[in-house]
Motif scaffolding. Structure first.
Motif, short mmCIF file in Angstrom:
data_model
loop_
_atom_site.label_atom_id
_atom_site.label_comp_id
_atom_site.label_asym_id
_atom_site.label_seq_id
_atom_site.Cartn_x
_atom_site.Cartn_y
_atom_site.Cartn_z
N GLY A 100 -54.18 -65.40 19.37
CA GLY A 100 -52.76 -65.15 19.18
C GLY A 100 -52.46 -63.68 19.00
N GLU A 101 -53.19 -63.03 18.11
CA GLU A 101 -52.98 -61.61 17.88
C GLU A 101 -53.39 -60.78 19.09
OE1 GLU A 101 -51.31 -60.19 15.62
OE2 GLU A 101 -50.99 -61.96 14.39
N TYR A 102 -54.41 -61.24 19.80
CA TYR A 102 -54.79 -60.56 21.04
C TYR A 102 -53.62 -60.58 22.03
CZ TYR A 102 -57.15 -59.60 25.45
OH TYR A 102 -57.49 -59.08 26.66
N ALA A 103 -52.99 -61.73 22.18
CA ALA A 103 -51.85 -61.82 23.10
C ALA A 103 -50.74 -60.88 22.68
CB ALA A 103 -51.33 -63.26 23.14
N ARG A 104 -50.47 -60.81 21.40
CA ARG A 104 -49.42 -59.92 20.92
C ARG A 104 -49.76 -58.46 21.25
NH1 ARG A 104 -46.35 -61.00 16.06
NH2 ARG A 104 -48.15 -62.05 15.15
N ALA A 105 -51.05 -58.13 21.29
CA ALA A 105 -51.47 -56.76 21.55
C ALA A 105 -51.41 -56.40 23.02
CB ALA A 105 -52.90 -56.54 21.03
N VAL A 106 -51.73 -57.34 23.93
CA VAL A 106 -51.87 -56.97 25.34
C VAL A 106 -50.64 -57.25 26.20
CG1 VAL A 106 -54.38 -57.26 25.25
CG2 VAL A 106 -52.96 -59.17 26.05
N VAL A 107 -49.84 -58.24 25.83
CA VAL A 107 -48.67 -58.58 26.66
C VAL A 107 -47.73 -57.38 26.82
CG1 VAL A 107 -46.57 -59.98 26.74
CG2 VAL A 107 -48.79 -61.07 26.34
N PRO A 141 -47.02 -66.77 24.93
CA PRO A 141 -46.67 -66.86 26.35
C PRO A 141 -47.79 -66.42 27.29
CG PRO A 141 -45.61 -64.96 25.35
CD PRO A 141 -46.25 -65.72 24.23
N LEU A 142 -48.82 -65.74 26.78
CA LEU A 142 -49.92 -65.27 27.62
C LEU A 142 -50.61 -66.45 28.29
CD1 LEU A 142 -51.82 -62.86 28.47
CD2 LEU A 142 -53.22 -63.49 26.49
N LYS A 143 -50.86 -66.34 29.58
CA LYS A 143 -51.61 -67.37 30.28
C LYS A 143 -53.11 -67.14 30.02
CE LYS A 143 -48.32 -68.29 34.05
NZ LYS A 143 -47.08 -67.76 33.47
N ALA A 144 -53.64 -67.88 29.07
CA ALA A 144 -55.04 -67.70 28.65
C ALA A 144 -55.89 -68.77 29.33
CB ALA A 144 -55.16 -67.79 27.13
N MET A 145 -56.44 -68.40 30.48
CA MET A 145 -57.18 -69.34 31.31
C MET A 145 -58.67 -69.22 31.02
SD MET A 145 -54.81 -68.53 34.63
CE MET A 145 -54.56 -66.83 34.14
N VAL A 358 -45.42 -49.20 31.10
CA VAL A 358 -44.79 -50.52 31.11
C VAL A 358 -43.58 -50.49 30.18
CG1 VAL A 358 -45.11 -52.96 30.57
CG2 VAL A 358 -46.97 -51.67 31.66
N THR A 359 -42.41 -50.86 30.70
CA THR A 359 -41.19 -50.86 29.90
C THR A 359 -40.68 -52.25 29.56
OG1 THR A 359 -39.82 -50.73 31.89
CG2 THR A 359 -40.49 -48.64 30.87
N ARG A 360 -41.03 -53.24 30.36
CA ARG A 360 -40.56 -54.61 30.12
C ARG A 360 -41.55 -55.56 30.78
NH1 ARG A 360 -35.70 -54.23 32.26
NH2 ARG A 360 -34.49 -54.01 30.33
N VAL A 361 -41.71 -56.74 30.16
CA VAL A 361 -42.61 -57.76 30.71
C VAL A 361 -41.91 -59.11 30.68
CG1 VAL A 361 -44.86 -58.88 30.52
CG2 VAL A 361 -44.61 -56.49 29.83
N LEU A 362 -41.94 -59.80 31.81
CA LEU A 362 -41.45 -61.18 31.90
C LEU A 362 -42.63 -62.10 32.16
CD1 LEU A 362 -38.81 -59.52 32.51
CD2 LEU A 362 -38.13 -61.44 34.00
N ILE A 363 -42.64 -63.23 31.47
CA ILE A 363 -43.60 -64.31 31.76
C ILE A 363 -42.79 -65.58 31.95
CG2 ILE A 363 -45.53 -65.70 30.92
CD1 ILE A 363 -46.57 -63.32 29.44
N GLY A 365 -40.29 -65.94 33.68
CA GLY A 365 -38.88 -65.60 33.72
C GLY A 365 -38.27 -65.19 32.40
N GLU A 366 -39.03 -65.25 31.31
CA GLU A 366 -38.53 -64.87 30.00
C GLU A 366 -39.02 -63.47 29.64
OE1 GLU A 366 -36.36 -66.65 28.30
OE2 GLU A 366 -36.42 -68.24 29.82
N VAL A 367 -38.13 -62.66 29.06
CA VAL A 367 -38.53 -61.33 28.61
C VAL A 367 -39.34 -61.50 27.33
CG1 VAL A 367 -37.74 -59.06 27.85
CG2 VAL A 367 -36.46 -60.30 29.61
N VAL A 368 -40.63 -61.12 27.39
CA VAL A 368 -41.53 -61.33 26.26
C VAL A 368 -41.96 -60.03 25.60
CG1 VAL A 368 -42.39 -63.55 27.09
CG2 VAL A 368 -43.51 -61.43 27.84
N ALA A 369 -41.64 -58.88 26.22
CA ALA A 369 -41.99 -57.59 25.63
C ALA A 369 -41.07 -56.52 26.21
CB ALA A 369 -43.45 -57.23 25.90
#
Length: 602
Positions: A100-107, A141-145, A358-363, A365-369
């Motif tokens: 979870g914290e990893y996702a918050r760091a990389v997204v 929201p990170l796709k963790a495959m 990177v200024t904005r990230v969508l996953i 279709g949702e703005v997640v960062a």
């Protein structure tokens, strides 16, 4: 297969996408006026609108007809948009954070999906540990495959782990919704020799129609490499020479060019693709292992793409290497890897192709960062006690535990030639060095003047009391000791040092706190990163973990070490699938012949 990770599978929303594309139904979101990095054709298209519905892309072009009363419009004038970045080979546990914290760091750095081999936690806690981390990841929201760990232990017969994985386990996990393939097949000796265990794991993966990922670390590009690829392995991140990467691409294997916190192969490997003469469709950029300080200070895949560009790789080609190339490697380009109709709306906004900020990230279709900040909140994930109490030594660690007796017949003042593991800063490989050590009080000791330290590995999973002993060279340490339960891949307790007293203090400090990494000197703890989750991770945010790791690096420097991320280099000393010489809890391993080696040179 990937539809399990999307907001909706395509078959549930295709009619809506068709209606939106033709203007009969308004889009949920429309991005206006962007510069599209078209990874399908390798070009930049100006003034492109993107219409999104149900988490997927419906239309590209001039999307005025897709805008309705409830449509959110994002102005992208002057900005570039690219597909969400995909890391084709990553171990989340090496970030020292939970998923979870990893996702918050990389997204916020543009990473929208990872192909994750959780073999670190699996070596300690088994598949139950993998399930825990997957549950944590699903909250984001990170796709963790997940690619199921294939080598637990890494090379059977040479170490003791907390778990073991076989073909029947692989077959079971191929039915898990979040599993997309097989983790790195490090047991290439088993593949080349026709071992049933290694081939059985690959066979179960291929039977399920999923991807087997690789680890071919030999500097060999002829019969062995051909044979390894013929087994069904699709990609490999272990190239250390340009000719290795090029040979793999020529043979239809995806060469994953690595640039992590410690394993920084990209500056050498870039030569294979930077000229523009080679089609780069079979090249990926990956991180493998990235610690929190790197994620906070530099970024993730955005940092790697910037590095690739600085090394002469074309910006669009570099972006292809973390988008469509990666999706095609895992045969998931029907859903991921490009901004095209029907694909998941995983989109990265970049200020330009020079700074690649990177200024904005969508996953979906949702703005997640936005502007480097994650927009999703996560409560702390609660790991059960069995996951946070994983250090079981079964022996008392005292200064006398680190005595290395001289051979019989050798008297004080004589010297003894020993095999030592010589490390190389920023590289995964080691060399077998022969050093002459003086004998004092019937024992062999560290020799600071020769840059030689004692090294011990204690089994810490099942209280067997077993340990291996040896010597290492190349860290530049002048005093003190270091210990770590992050010790790939069995993650037993690894201790290095200049003297037995500090080595005992380092070992016992980690035993008391449930694992981690520590530096001590002169009877004092100089730096400590507690990692109670499997002895590998903590539940703290990236910023807090980064501060702790930075303090640990300062402690390493205080005792004489100047190499980058030295604790990550140290952590590979027990990894018995990498050349040339390694040390496990069972002893020294010659990783060119795959047999145990004597400490004393005969």
């Amino acid at each position: 297969m990937i539809n399990a990770f999307c907001k909706k599978p395509l078959w549930e929303c295709s009619k809506t996408l068709v209606a939106v594309a033709q203007g009969r139904t308004p889009a949920d979101t429309v991005i206006k006026g962007a510069k599209l990095v078209n990874v399908c054709t390798g070009e930049i298209q100006e003034g492109i609108d993107v219409a999104i519905a149900e988490g997927r892309i419906a239309y590209l072009g001039t999307a005025d007809h897709c805008v309705g009363e409830g449509t959110r419009v994002i102005d992208a004038e002057g900005q570039c948009i690219a597909p969400g970045f995909l890391d084709g080979h990553i171990h989340v546990e090496s970030s020292m954070m939970g998923a979870g914290e990893y996702a918050r760091a990389v997204v916020p750095h543009g990473t929208t999906g990872i192909y994750w081999d959780p073999h670190e936690v699996c070596n300690v806690l088994g598949l139950d540990g993998v399930r825990l981390m997957a549950e944590d990841a699903r909250r984001t929201p990170l796709k963790a495959m997940i690619t199921t760990p294939s080598c637990v232990p890494a090379v059977p017969g040479f170490e003791d782990t907390g778990s073991s994985i076989g073909p029947e386990d692989i077959a079971e996990t191929m039915n898990w919704q979040n599993v997309v393939g097989l983790g790195e097949m490090m047991n290439f000796p088993g593949i080349l020799s026709g071992a049933d265990h290694a081939h059985g794991e690959v066979a179960e993966t291929l039977r399920a129609g999923k991807i087997a990922t690789g680890h071919y670390s030999l500097p060999e590009t002829d019969r062995g490499l051909n044979a390894y690829i013929a087994s069904g392995v699709r990609c490999c991140h272990e190239s250390t020479r340009p000719e290795d990467a090029l040979a793999k691409m020529r043979l239809g294997m995806y060469a994953q060019l690595r640039f992590g916190s410690a394993w920084q192969d990209l500056p050498v490997l870039a030569e294979a693709v930077a000229s523009g003469d080679i089609d780069t469709r079979f090249a990926n950029l990956v991180s493998d292992d990235t610690h929190p300080h790197t994620l906070v200070a530099d970024g993730h895949l955005d940092h790697i793409v910037r590095t690739a560009v600085s090394l002469g790789i074309d910006a669009v080609s570099a972006i292809q290497m973390v988008t469509i190339n990666c999706a095609q490697c895992f045969q998931m380009d029907h859903d991921l890897g490009s901004i095209t109709p029907g694909k998941c709306a995983d989109i990265v906004f970049l200020d330009n192709l020079e700074s690649l900020r990177v200024t904005r990230v969508l996953i979906d279709g949702e703005v997640v960062a936005e502007d480097g900040r994650a927009l999703f909140d996560l409560p702390p994930y609660r790991y059960p006690d069995w996951a946070t109490r994983s250090v079981h030594l079964g022996r008392e660690i005292a200064p006398t535990s680190f005595e290395v007796a001289a051979p019989e017949g050798i008297v004080d003042g004589d010297t003894v030639r020993v095999r030592a593991i010589e490390v190389v800063p920023g590289k995964v490989g080691t060399f077998e060095a022969h050093v002459d050590l003086p004998v004092a009080n019937g024992r062999l000791e560290s020799a600071v003047e020769q840059d030689v330290l004692k090294a011990f590995v204690f089994e810490r999973h099942r209280e067997t009391g077993t340990f291996g002993k040896g010597f290492v060279k190349g860290f530049g340490i002048k005093r003190g000791a270091m210990a770590s339960t992050v010790a790939h891949d069995a993650h037993n307790l690894l201790v290095l040092g200049t003297n037995d007293e500090d080595m005992a203090l380092a070992a016992n400090t980690l035993a008391a706190c449930g694992g981690g990494m520590v530096v001590v000197a002169d009877g004092e703890v100089l730096g400590l990163v507690e990692l109670p989750i499997a002895g590998l991770m903590d539940a703290l945010p990236a910023e807090e973990m980064s501060a702790k790791v930075h303090a640990l690096e300062d402690a390493w420097a205080a005792i004489g070490c100047t190499m980058p991320s030295p604790f990550m280099t140290m952590a590979l000393i027990p990894l018995a699938c990498l050349p040339e010489l390694r040390l496990t809890n069972r002893g020294l391993v010659d990783c060119t012949k795959f047999e145990f080696a004597d400490l004393i040179v005969g």
